[in-house]
Motif scaffolding. Structure first.
Motif, PDB file in Angstrom:
ATOM      1  N   LEU A  94       0.826  -1.210   0.000  1.00  0.00           N
ATOM      2  CA  LEU A  94       0.000   0.000   0.000  1.00  0.00           C
ATOM      3  C   LEU A  94       0.859   1.258   0.000  1.00  0.00           C
ATOM      4  CD1 LEU A  94      -2.996   0.800  -0.106  1.00  0.00           C
ATOM      5  CD2 LEU A  94      -2.867   1.195   2.340  1.00  0.00           C
ATOM      6  N   VAL A  95       1.982   1.209   0.716  1.00  0.00           N
ATOM      7  CA  VAL A  95       2.904   2.351   0.713  1.00  0.00           C
ATOM      8  C   VAL A  95       3.423   2.591  -0.699  1.00  0.00           C
ATOM      9  CG1 VAL A  95       5.174   3.152   1.498  1.00  0.00           C
ATOM     10  CG2 VAL A  95       3.582   2.153   3.136  1.00  0.00           C
ATOM     11  N   GLU A  96       3.818   1.515  -1.382  1.00  0.00           N
ATOM     12  CA  GLU A  96       4.309   1.644  -2.765  1.00  0.00           C
ATOM     13  C   GLU A  96       3.221   2.180  -3.686  1.00  0.00           C
ATOM     14  OE1 GLU A  96       7.393   1.482  -4.133  1.00  0.00           O
ATOM     15  OE2 GLU A  96       7.868   1.444  -1.997  1.00  0.00           O
ATOM     16  N   ALA A  97       1.990   1.705  -3.505  1.00  0.00           N
ATOM     17  CA  ALA A  97       0.863   2.179  -4.324  1.00  0.00           C
ATOM     18  C   ALA A  97       0.657   3.673  -4.137  1.00  0.00           C
ATOM     19  CB  ALA A  97      -0.407   1.410  -3.962  1.00  0.00           C
ATOM     20  N   SER A  98       0.807   4.133  -2.889  1.00  0.00           N
ATOM     21  CA  SER A  98       0.617   5.567  -2.634  1.00  0.00           C
ATOM     22  C   SER A  98       1.731   6.396  -3.262  1.00  0.00           C
ATOM     23  CB  SER A  98       0.522   5.846  -1.126  1.00  0.00           C
ATOM     24  OG  SER A  98       1.780   5.702  -0.511  1.00  0.00           O
ATOM     25  N   LYS A  99       2.925   5.804  -3.380  1.00  0.00           N
ATOM     26  CA  LYS A  99       4.043   6.529  -4.010  1.00  0.00           C
ATOM     27  C   LYS A  99       3.874   6.593  -5.524  1.00  0.00           C
ATOM     28  CE  LYS A  99       7.502   5.591  -0.480  1.00  0.00           C
ATOM     29  NZ  LYS A  99       8.657   4.777  -0.076  1.00  0.00           N
ATOM     30  N   ARG A 100       3.251   5.556  -6.088  1.00  0.00           N
ATOM     31  CA  ARG A 100       3.062   5.511  -7.544  1.00  0.00           C
ATOM     32  C   ARG A 100       1.908   6.403  -8.011  1.00  0.00           C
ATOM     33  NH1 ARG A 100       3.932  -0.099  -6.775  1.00  0.00           N
ATOM     34  NH2 ARG A 100       1.680  -0.427  -6.890  1.00  0.00           N
ATOM     35  N   SER A 101       0.937   6.646  -7.135  1.00  0.00           N
ATOM     36  CA  SER A 101      -0.240   7.418  -7.531  1.00  0.00           C
ATOM     37  C   SER A 101      -0.310   8.728  -6.756  1.00  0.00           C
ATOM     38  CB  SER A 101      -1.509   6.589  -7.280  1.00  0.00           C
ATOM     39  OG  SER A 101      -2.647   7.406  -7.397  1.00  0.00           O
ATOM     40  N   ALA A 102      -0.090   9.819  -7.452  1.00  0.00           N
ATOM     41  CA  ALA A 102      -0.160  11.141  -6.815  1.00  0.00           C
ATOM     42  C   ALA A 102      -1.571  11.406  -6.285  1.00  0.00           C
ATOM     43  CB  ALA A 102       0.235  12.221  -7.820  1.00  0.00           C
ATOM     44  N   GLN A 103      -2.582  10.913  -7.002  1.00  0.00           N
ATOM     45  CA  GLN A 103      -3.971  11.116  -6.595  1.00  0.00           C
ATOM     46  C   GLN A 103      -4.259  10.363  -5.282  1.00  0.00           C
ATOM     47  OE1 GLN A 103      -6.800   9.920  -9.566  1.00  0.00           O
ATOM     48  NE2 GLN A 103      -8.548  10.763  -8.461  1.00  0.00           N
ATOM     49  N   PHE A 104      -3.810   9.119  -5.206  1.00  0.00           N
ATOM     50  CA  PHE A 104      -4.017   8.320  -3.998  1.00  0.00           C
ATOM     51  C   PHE A 104      -3.250   8.921  -2.819  1.00  0.00           C
ATOM     52  CE2 PHE A 104      -3.008   4.295  -1.518  1.00  0.00           C
ATOM     53  CZ  PHE A 104      -4.238   4.266  -0.877  1.00  0.00           C
ATOM     54  N   SER A 105      -2.046   9.365  -3.077  1.00  0.00           N
ATOM     55  CA  SER A 105      -1.224   9.992  -2.036  1.00  0.00           C
ATOM     56  C   SER A 105      -1.910  11.250  -1.503  1.00  0.00           C
ATOM     57  CB  SER A 105       0.158  10.330  -2.591  1.00  0.00           C
ATOM     58  OG  SER A 105       0.950  10.914  -1.606  1.00  0.00           O
ATOM     59  N   ALA A 106      -2.436  12.067  -2.414  1.00  0.00           N
ATOM     60  CA  ALA A 106      -3.142  13.297  -2.009  1.00  0.00           C
ATOM     61  C   ALA A 106      -4.392  12.953  -1.201  1.00  0.00           C
ATOM     62  CB  ALA A 106      -3.508  14.108  -3.244  1.00  0.00           C
TER      63      ALA A 106
END
Length: 198
Positions: free
Chosen positions: A45-57
């Motif tokens: 999930l941490v990696e997914a958040s780094k790959r997606s700016a939208q998810f991170s935001a």
């Protein structure tokens, strides 16, 4: 009584929001005998958040209502087929507005899992990647320093500003053998007044 039980079940005591959440997740994972699975899912999930700016935001946006955050996390966990422990943990973070701490929680959780496995993280900073033979030699040297019963986990970082050499950090110890530091030491030495009366 509860706090004593809590501290005794983790291999090291962590503090702060990230430390408390990481410790709670660690205890749940140990009780379920699912430490490796939980760690892998957390890091996914941490990696997914780094790959997606939208998810991170989304994770950092406190203006998103708790219900919306929880529903989104439940959907993500179902799609990723995360275990119940991880799903419940992420839902708890979403409910409490703590998703923005996920990266630091994951780092603290990894510290706990490494301590559980008897691993010590050492970070070596160089200008260019170490050749495999030098990396092996450094790992063996560090293994001698920390002794038996612990395993060195070496992480390489690159920083051109050190100019050459290397900086090794593990635990509270730092061995700075960089050209930059040696040049500063030499400069200080050359600026010292010379006593010709000796």
């Amino acid at each position: 009584m509860i706090s004593i039980l809590f501290i005794s079940e983790v291999p090291m005591t962590l503090f702060g929001v990230s430390g408390n959440y990481a410790s709670a997740l660690y205890i749940s994972a140990i009780k379920a005998n699912a430490l490796d699975k939980v760690e892998a899912e957390l890091l996914d999930l941490v990696e997914a958040s780094k790959r997606s700016a939208q998810f991170s935001a989304f994770m950092k946006d406190l203006s998103v209502g708790a219900e919306t955050r929880v529903n989104a996390i439940k959907e993500i966990c179902a799609e990723a087929k995360f275990s119940a422990i991880v799903k419940n943990f992420f839902v708890l973070l979403a409910e409490n507005g703590r998703l923005r701490h996920l990266d630091s929680i994951a780092k603290r959780f990894t510290e706990l899992t490494m301590a559980h496995r008897g691993e010590v993280k050492a970070t070596v900073t160089t200008v260019i990647p170490l050749p495999p033979e030098e990396e092996k030699d450094l790992k063996e040297t560090l293994q001698d320093v920390i002794g038996q019963g612990k395993k060195v986990h070496l992480e390489q970082k690159f920083d051109p500003s050190i100019l050459g050499g290397l900086v090794v950090q593990f635990g509270q110890k730092v061995f700075d053998m960089s050209i930059k530091t040696r040049a500063k030491q030499m400069e200080r030495f050359l600026r010292e007044p010379i006593n010709f009366d000796i």
